[in-house]
Scaffold this active site. Structure first.
Site, PDB file in Angstrom:
ATOM      1  N   LYS A   1       1.110  -1.019   0.102  1.00  0.00           N
ATOM      2  CA  LYS A   1      -0.210  -0.219   0.154  1.00  0.00           C
ATOM      3  C   LYS A   1       0.607   1.140  -0.097  1.00  0.00           C
ATOM      4  O   LYS A   1       2.060   1.086   0.656  1.00  0.00           O
ATOM      5  CB  LYS A   1      -0.790  -0.605   1.246  1.00  0.00           C
ATOM      6  CG  LYS A   1      -1.829  -0.885   1.241  1.00  0.00           C
ATOM      7  CD  LYS A   1      -2.475  -1.236   2.482  1.00  0.00           C
ATOM      8  CE  LYS A   1      -3.919  -2.323   2.158  1.00  0.00           C
ATOM      9  NZ  LYS A   1      -4.953  -1.993   2.640  1.00  0.00           N
TER      10      LYS A   1
ATOM     11  N   HIS B   1      -2.354  -5.782   1.607  1.00  0.00           N
ATOM     12  CA  HIS B   1      -3.267  -6.197   1.722  1.00  0.00           C
ATOM     13  C   HIS B   1      -3.487  -7.530   0.842  1.00  0.00           C
ATOM     14  O   HIS B   1      -1.873  -7.662   0.164  1.00  0.00           O
ATOM     15  CB  HIS B   1      -4.689  -5.387   0.273  1.00  0.00           C
ATOM     16  CG  HIS B   1      -5.505  -6.578  -0.133  1.00  0.00           C
ATOM     17  ND1 HIS B   1      -6.846  -6.438   0.020  1.00  0.00           N
ATOM     18  CD2 HIS B   1      -5.405  -7.257  -1.486  1.00  0.00           C
ATOM     19  CE1 HIS B   1      -7.702  -7.024  -0.245  1.00  0.00           C
ATOM     20  NE2 HIS B   1      -6.751  -7.604  -1.200  1.00  0.00           N
TER      21      HIS B   1
HETATM   22  P1  CMP Z   1      -7.367  -4.629   3.205  1.00  0.00           P
HETATM   23  O1  CMP Z   1      -7.189  -6.159   3.669  1.00  0.00           O
HETATM   24  O2  CMP Z   1      -6.485  -3.807   2.022  1.00  0.00           O
HETATM   25  O3  CMP Z   1      -9.047  -4.351   3.210  1.00  0.00           O
HETATM   26  C1  CMP Z   1      -9.889  -4.589   3.724  1.00  0.00           C
HETATM   27  C2  CMP Z   1      -9.185  -2.705   4.036  1.00  0.00           C
HETATM   28  O4  CMP Z   1      -9.537  -1.624   5.245  1.00  0.00           O
HETATM   29  C3  CMP Z   1      -8.380  -3.690   5.506  1.00  0.00           C
HETATM   30  O5  CMP Z   1      -6.893  -4.015   4.895  1.00  0.00           O
HETATM   31  C4  CMP Z   1      -7.639  -1.932   6.091  1.00  0.00           C
HETATM   32  O6  CMP Z   1      -6.969  -1.380   5.172  1.00  0.00           O
HETATM   33  C5  CMP Z   1      -8.830  -0.882   5.876  1.00  0.00           C
HETATM   34  N1  CMP Z   1     -10.229  -0.844   7.156  1.00  0.00           N
HETATM   35  C6  CMP Z   1     -10.486  -2.413   7.839  1.00  0.00           C
HETATM   36  N2  CMP Z   1     -10.909  -2.027   8.823  1.00  0.00           N
HETATM   37  C7  CMP Z   1     -10.250  -0.385   8.986  1.00  0.00           C
HETATM   38  C8  CMP Z   1     -11.273   0.728  10.401  1.00  0.00           C
HETATM   39  N3  CMP Z   1     -11.605   0.264  10.675  1.00  0.00           N
HETATM   40  N4  CMP Z   1     -10.535   1.911   9.781  1.00  0.00           N
HETATM   41  C9  CMP Z   1      -9.962   2.224   8.684  1.00  0.00           C
HETATM   42  N5  CMP Z   1      -9.425   1.524   7.856  1.00  0.00           N
HETATM   43  C10 CMP Z   1     -10.092   0.305   7.758  1.00  0.00           C
END
Ligand code: CMP
Length: 139
Positions: free
Chosen positions: A11, A117
């Site tokens: 990211k 991710h």
């Molecule tokens: P990722 O695995 O890319 O999948 C969804 C993304 O949403 C996660 O990683 C985080 O970057 C983001 N995310 C999940 N929960 C939260 C949260 N409570 N606040 C902000 N970002 C979040």
């Protein structure tokens, strides 16, 4: 049967901080083969489409803005039991909950800026990989 491919992104904050090489090294050292790899910059519209499943979540706007804030590295990775093992390698979404030795424990800044991710299912690994890569970009 578990699939043998997953999809990942390094990211924006992790790329900007210069962690890409170390993260790719951890991925390869964990036994993954790189099938496809791309350095790119998502527009806000593209990030919104990619994370559409989270549209109703309170953090969606923040997530989209963040993912479009700078270049990322996208990749398709291959190994037996790829999705599940990769989620163990990256650790919990919230780095304060991530285990020692995981990518997020080492490199994530916060729950939102969590360095990498990883697909959460074989089906999503296929959809996410197809979003970034054509057939002739896979080896
Ligand atoms: P990722 O695995 O890319 O999948 C969804 C993304 O949403 C996660 O990683 C985080 O970057 C983001 N995310 C999940 N929960 C939260 C949260 N409570 N606040 C902000 N970002 C979040």
């Amino acid at each position: 049967m578990a699939g043998n491919r997953t999809f990942t992104m390094i990211k924006p904050e992790a790329v900007a901080a210069g962690h890409s090489g170390k993260i790719i090294d951890m991925i390869i050292s964990a036994g993954y083969r790189i099938v496809a790899l791309k350095y790119t910059h998502l527009s806000a519209a593209e990030a919104g489409t990619f994370y559409e499943v989270h549209k109703e979540r309170p953090f969606y706007g923040e997530l989209v803005d963040y993912m479009a804030s700078g270049p990322i590295i996208a990749a398709i990775l291959e190994k037996e039991n790829a999705v599940e093992d990769f989620r163990k390698l990256i650790g919990a979404t919230d780095p304060s909950q991530a285990e020692e030795g995981t990518i997020r424990k080492r490199f994530a800044e916060s729950k939102a800026k969590n360095a990498v991710h990883g697909s959460d299912s074989d089906e999503n690994a296929g959809i996410e990989g197809n979003y970034f890569f054509s057939g002739r970009e896979r080896f």
